[in-house]
Design a protein around this motif. Structure first.
Motif, PDB file in Angstrom:
ATOM      1  N   TYR A  37     -33.009   0.249  14.238  1.00  0.00           N
ATOM      2  CA  TYR A  37     -32.075   0.034  15.503  1.00  0.00           C
ATOM      3  C   TYR A  37     -33.034   0.063  16.424  1.00  0.00           C
ATOM      4  O   TYR A  37     -33.967   0.583  16.330  1.00  0.00           O
ATOM      5  CB  TYR A  37     -30.640   0.445  16.115  1.00  0.00           C
ATOM      6  CG  TYR A  37     -29.704   0.571  14.372  1.00  0.00           C
ATOM      7  CD1 TYR A  37     -29.582   1.526  13.520  1.00  0.00           C
ATOM      8  CD2 TYR A  37     -28.399  -0.467  15.022  1.00  0.00           C
ATOM      9  CE1 TYR A  37     -28.802   0.840  12.939  1.00  0.00           C
ATOM     10  CE2 TYR A  37     -27.674  -0.374  14.548  1.00  0.00           C
ATOM     11  CZ  TYR A  37     -27.214   0.626  13.351  1.00  0.00           C
ATOM     12  OH  TYR A  37     -26.100   0.575  12.685  1.00  0.00           O
ATOM     13  N   ARG A  38     -33.124  -1.148  17.703  1.00  0.00           N
ATOM     14  CA  ARG A  38     -33.833  -0.454  18.463  1.00  0.00           C
ATOM     15  C   ARG A  38     -33.209  -1.348  19.710  1.00  0.00           C
ATOM     16  O   ARG A  38     -32.102  -1.510  20.150  1.00  0.00           O
ATOM     17  CB  ARG A  38     -35.498  -2.030  18.515  1.00  0.00           C
ATOM     18  CG  ARG A  38     -34.811  -3.440  18.546  1.00  0.00           C
ATOM     19  CD  ARG A  38     -35.349  -4.399  18.211  1.00  0.00           C
ATOM     20  NE  ARG A  38     -35.244  -5.149  18.180  1.00  0.00           N
ATOM     21  CZ  ARG A  38     -35.731  -7.057  17.862  1.00  0.00           C
ATOM     22  NH1 ARG A  38     -37.122  -6.668  16.877  1.00  0.00           N
ATOM     23  NH2 ARG A  38     -35.251  -7.791  18.520  1.00  0.00           N
ATOM     24  N   GLN A  39     -34.506  -0.590  20.808  1.00  0.00           N
ATOM     25  CA  GLN A  39     -33.362  -1.035  22.105  1.00  0.00           C
ATOM     26  C   GLN A  39     -34.943  -0.469  23.443  1.00  0.00           C
ATOM     27  O   GLN A  39     -35.081  -0.347  23.144  1.00  0.00           O
ATOM     28  CB  GLN A  39     -33.233   0.488  22.859  1.00  0.00           C
ATOM     29  CG  GLN A  39     -32.523   0.226  24.008  1.00  0.00           C
ATOM     30  CD  GLN A  39     -31.229   1.544  24.222  1.00  0.00           C
ATOM     31  OE1 GLN A  39     -31.475   2.337  24.111  1.00  0.00           O
ATOM     32  NE2 GLN A  39     -30.340   0.815  25.537  1.00  0.00           N
ATOM     33  N   ALA A  40     -34.621  -2.034  23.717  1.00  0.00           N
ATOM     34  CA  ALA A  40     -35.320  -3.052  24.386  1.00  0.00           C
ATOM     35  C   ALA A  40     -35.279  -2.012  26.197  1.00  0.00           C
ATOM     36  O   ALA A  40     -34.012  -1.655  26.394  1.00  0.00           O
ATOM     37  CB  ALA A  40     -35.980  -4.106  24.644  1.00  0.00           C
ATOM     38  N   PRO A  41     -35.907  -2.221  27.174  1.00  0.00           N
ATOM     39  CA  PRO A  41     -36.050  -1.754  28.643  1.00  0.00           C
ATOM     40  C   PRO A  41     -34.181  -2.898  29.317  1.00  0.00           C
ATOM     41  O   PRO A  41     -34.567  -3.842  29.094  1.00  0.00           O
ATOM     42  CB  PRO A  41     -36.726  -1.859  29.485  1.00  0.00           C
ATOM     43  CG  PRO A  41     -38.463  -1.759  28.362  1.00  0.00           C
ATOM     44  CD  PRO A  41     -37.829  -1.934  27.195  1.00  0.00           C
TER      45      PRO A  41
END
Length: 115
Positions: A37-41
């Protein structure tokens, strides 16, 4: 308990490639989803790619045909090959293991796509 340790993040130019690795350890009893999974600002965490125990592989719509998830069960490793990277792929990437009751997360590795 499942322990997950990511590596391989860094700075890459647009159009470049990067491979992330995740070392998996601990009891995998009940784990039915493994993946990235990923999380951008300023954004919510989102699906990148997962394996489901049923044999299904799922990809997020924005990474299909560019990213490939793979695993080496003999080495307890999970990988994410990323090609044709775009600035919008910039995020913290997390390795995850999920059961019906619990989600396990790694500490994350930063991927920055910039010229």
């Amino acid at each position: 308990q499942v322990q997950l340790v990511e590596s391989g993040g860094g700075l890459v130019q647009p159009g470049g490639s990067l491979t992330l690795s995740c070392a998996v350890s601990g009891s995998m009893y009940g784990i039915n989803i493994m993946g990235w999974y990923r999380q951008a600002p300023g954004k919510q965490r989102e699906l990148v790619a997962t394996f489901v125990n049923s044999g299904t592989t799922n990809y997020g719509d924005t990474v299909k045909a560019r990213f490939t998830i793979s695993r080496d069960s003999t080495k307890s490793m999970l990988y994410l090959q990323m090609h044709y990277l775009k600035p919008e792929d910039t995020a913290v990437y997390f390795c995850a293991a999920k059961s019906a009751r619990t989600n396990y997360w790694g500490q994350g590795t930063q991927v920055t796509v910039s010229s």
